[in-house]
Design a protein around this motif. Structure first.
Motif: not given
Length: 242
Positions: A71-79, A109-111, A126-127, A142-147
């Protein structure tokens, strides 16, 4: 849609409109009654306009993927299909981005976002809307980040705070094979008070999914689950393959 103070104002304006109807129908002062009605309706309309969200979201799909059994590495992707209510909208703020562990590599959006604010571990980013689109027609953001280190305990929580009018919210958790889910529940937190909702769907002991129609703005919706502890062999395997 309204908070408590706005509800009181709405009811007062409704009473004024009703009073105007009575004056128009049952007194010789029909014109005065009509003025009461029109004034109250104008105030109600203005109240709705002021409380209307600047953006509406048709469908928000938020997925947490945990990549390792520890459970150390995770990603979140919100579309989310995001539509501006007014033609002048040029930017959108994602708010309440937070996790139990640390957050990194936030992108839209990958930026990299145009702006980023960190307040005690809760981020806002903000985008700008893509060029060449009509913002009132809507577009996918598309919002994405790593946890890091957010899901190391036997109990995990994945949540979303609704900050724009949303027609449907989907929360999905994807867990690695090897640590089966023992239980899962869906609830919301409104003014600090928890309220149980319809149980989520658990598939293959590794996937949890919940769909919420017309979620309430300002409310946090939470998926909570329990999964088995890592055994010694799994911990050693993860240690030597890291």
């Amino acid at each position: 849609m309204f908070d408590r103070s706005n509800q009181i104002v709405f009811y007062l304006n409704s009473c004024i409109a009703f009073f105007g109807v009575l004056v128009a129908l049952f007194t010789p002062y029909a014109v005065m009654g009509l003025l009461f009605i029109l004034s109250a309706l104008a105030l109600i309309y203005d109240q709705f306009e002021q409380n209307k969200s600047a953006y509406t979201i048709d469908h928000l799909n938020k997925v947490l993927t945990v990549h390792d059994m520890g459970g150390n590495k995770a990603t979140v992707r919100q579309v989310q299909m995001t539509r501006a209510c007014y033609a002048g909208g040029t930017e959108y703020w994602f708010r309440n981005i937070r996790a139990v562990g640390s957050i990194s590599n936030i992108q839209v959006n990958d930026r990299d976002p145009v702006a980023k604010i960190n307040t005690n571990g809760s981020y806002q980013v903000c985008t700008g809307f893509p060029t060449g689109i009509k913002v009132t027609d809507g577009c996918d953001l598309v919002l994405s980040y790593q946890c890091e280190g957010g899901y190391i305990h036997p109990e995990g929580i994945f949540s979303h705070v609704v900050d724009s009018n949303t027609r449907q919210l989907s929360l999905i958790v994807e867990l690695p094979k090897g640590r089966a889910i023992s239980s899962a529940r869906l609830y919301c937190k409104r003014n600090g008070i928890e309220e149980a909702l319809i149980p989520p769907v658990v598939t293959g002991q590794t996937r949890i999914e919940a769909d919420i129609r017309n979620p309430e703005v300002g409310v946090e919706y939470c998926l909570q689950w329990k999964w088995g502890e890592e055994n010694l062999i799994q911990k050693l395997r993860r240690f030597f393959t890291a």
